[in-house]
Design a protein around this motif. Structure first.
Motif, PDB file in Angstrom:
ATOM      1  N   VAL A 137       0.862  -1.189   0.000  1.00 19.03           N
ATOM      2  CA  VAL A 137       0.000   0.000   0.000  1.00 19.03           C
ATOM      3  C   VAL A 137       0.890   1.229   0.000  1.00 19.03           C
ATOM      4  CG1 VAL A 137      -1.769   1.284   1.255  1.00 19.03           C
ATOM      5  CG2 VAL A 137      -1.871  -1.189   1.162  1.00 19.03           C
ATOM      6  N   THR A 180      -4.301   6.418  -2.867  1.00 16.49           N
ATOM      7  CA  THR A 180      -3.947   5.209  -2.135  1.00 16.49           C
ATOM      8  C   THR A 180      -4.007   4.031  -3.094  1.00 16.49           C
ATOM      9  OG1 THR A 180      -4.831   6.128  -0.083  1.00 16.49           O
ATOM     10  CG2 THR A 180      -4.515   3.748  -0.176  1.00 16.49           C
ATOM     11  N   ALA A 182      -3.103  -0.026  -3.905  1.00 19.09           N
ATOM     12  CA  ALA A 182      -2.823  -1.356  -3.360  1.00 19.09           C
ATOM     13  C   ALA A 182      -2.368  -2.244  -4.505  1.00 19.09           C
ATOM     14  CB  ALA A 182      -4.054  -1.946  -2.684  1.00 19.09           C
ATOM     15  N   ALA A 218      -7.129   3.154   3.013  1.00 15.35           N
ATOM     16  CA  ALA A 218      -6.455   1.863   2.853  1.00 15.35           C
ATOM     17  C   ALA A 218      -7.310   0.720   3.395  1.00 15.35           C
ATOM     18  CB  ALA A 218      -5.096   1.893   3.550  1.00 15.35           C
ATOM     19  N   LEU A 235       1.139  -7.085   4.787  1.00 12.91           N
ATOM     20  CA  LEU A 235       0.823  -5.769   4.242  1.00 12.91           C
ATOM     21  C   LEU A 235       2.008  -4.844   4.492  1.00 12.91           C
ATOM     22  CD1 LEU A 235      -1.164  -3.722   2.999  1.00 12.91           C
ATOM     23  CD2 LEU A 235      -1.947  -3.225   5.314  1.00 12.91           C
ATOM     24  N   ALA A 237       3.381  -1.155   4.109  1.00 11.30           N
ATOM     25  CA  ALA A 237       2.862   0.201   3.933  1.00 11.30           C
ATOM     26  C   ALA A 237       4.003   1.201   4.034  1.00 11.30           C
ATOM     27  CB  ALA A 237       1.786   0.517   4.984  1.00 11.30           C
ATOM     28  N   HIS A 241       1.298   5.793   6.078  1.00  6.36           N
ATOM     29  CA  HIS A 241       0.398   4.957   6.873  1.00  6.36           C
ATOM     30  C   HIS A 241       1.000   4.602   8.222  1.00  6.36           C
ATOM     31  CE1 HIS A 241      -0.866   4.405   2.666  1.00  6.36           C
ATOM     32  NE2 HIS A 241      -2.075   4.229   3.156  1.00  6.36           N
TER      33      HIS A 241
END
Length: 369
Positions: A137, A180, A182, A218, A235, A237, A241
């Motif tokens: 992310v 944002t 992903a 997110a 994940l 980031a 974040h």
């Protein structure tokens, strides 16, 4: 004119002319389509020929466009000129109202439907079998070609909801929006096996004002992925974040089943706090019994190894006690009563991670020669 016809004209304008303008959409719909396509969209078979018919057809197209923008833009205003700051703040505050939040949710749903179409097709056809659920992310800046707000002149930007996006790596700022993104990713296994083949797709997209809803955006993207039945993994980031509050990002993400891999600055590493007596070090909770590191360095030895070879060899063969505090390095009374005994060796701190042991080791004993 129906809104779906207006959207079809704008998409055709982007495809053929690389721009989405109302004039191009009107020209393609009335002068460039075949009779069969006209029948699909409900457009008259003959294009308008006189000026009055052209004006009437363009007004129908504008009314259809107003129907779309009224549902997606609660603060409609003339975007061709810069508003005073007073009026711009009034229109920007409408986006924070319940009506504005509903319009923003419709915009995000429309965007994610376009993005998730390819993800859903890849999942149904089995292209994501080699993907283990890892996601990256990132908050990326989207620059707008408008001037920012000018307090000196008292005028606002034509994009009243835009703001300053600060880059975490360089510290530069860009006026625009934060996107944002992903992306499907993977991590290295312990045996360094190469990852299986999978398409590195964009799994979600959220466009918003910078630093306003970074964490919730997110979470919205990841929630849509779990609803599709996709696996959950690690994940990773970026720093945008990392600074989010736990109720808005870390806690919801962990509840979805993801394991976090956050990026901290050098000054933010180490001891970051505690939770129920458990120290938080580098983003991970350790055992509550983990002793704190010594704040003062151990005293240097007063003798050289060559002066006492036996003691030096014993000191080298004796294992170091991990996590021994400075108070445990005091010498015993028996060692102080012998004048010919060499000084005690300072305790060595282990370089292992703090989670390897929760019980402090006993202090080393000094034995006279």
């Amino acid at each position: 004119m129906r809104p779906r016809v207006v959207l079809a004209g704008l998409l055709l304008a982007v495809y053929y002319n690389d721009r989405a303008t109302v004039a191009d959409a009107w020209r393609i719909l009335h002068y460039s389509l075949r009779p069969r396509a006209r029948g699909w969209l409900g457009i008259p078979d003959l294009p308008p020929r006189d000026p009055w018919a052209r004006i009437a057809s363009s007004k129908r197209l504008y009314r259809g466009l107003d129907t779309i923008t009224a549902a997606l833009d609660p603060a409609r205003h003339d975007r061709r000129s810069r508003l005073p700051l007073r009026l711009a703040d009034f229109h920007a505050a409408i986006w924070d109202s319940p009506e504005g939040q509903q319009a923003a949710a419709r915009l995000q749903a429309l965007t994610n439907r376009l993005v998730l179409t390819s993800v859903r097709m890849a999942h149904q056809r089995g292209y994501l079998r080699g993907w283990n659920g890892d996601v990256g992310v990132d908050a990326t800046d989207i620059t707008v070609n408008t001037h920012p707000h000018s307090p000196r002149r008292g005028t606002a930007s034509t994009d009243i909801t835009a703001g300053w996006h600060f880059k975490g790596g360089t510290g530069d700022k860009v006026f625009g929006y934060s996107a944002t993104l992903a992306i499907a990713a993977h991590h290295r296994d312990a045996d360094n096996n190469p990852p299986k083949a999978y398409p590195q797709l964009c799994l979600g997209f959220e466009l918003d004002t910078p630093t306003v809803r970074t964490g919730p955006n997110a979470v919205t993207v990841l929630t849509q992925l779990t609803e599709l039945g996709l696996p959950t993994g690690i994940l990773a980031a970026d720093r945008a974040h990392t600074g989010c509050s736990p109720p808005t990002f870390q806690t919801p993400v962990r509840r979805l089943g993801y394991r976090l891999a956050l990026d901290y600055k050098v000054k933010e590493r180490g001891l970051q706090g505690s939770w129920q007596a458990a120290p938080l070090v580098d983003g991970s909770l350790l055992c509550p019994l983990t002793p704190a590191p010594s704040s003062t360095p151990p005293p240097a030895p007063t003798t050289t190894p060559s002066a006492h070879p036996a003691t030096s060899s014993a000191r080298r063969s004796r294992p170091a006690a991990p996590f021994t505090s400075s108070s445990s390095r005091a010498r015993t009374p028996a060692a102080r009563s012998v004048s010919s005994a060499p000084p005690a060796a300072p305790a060595r701190r282990s370089t292992a991670h703090a989670t390897t042991s929760c019980i402090p080791a006993p202090p080393p004993k000094c034995r006279p020669e």
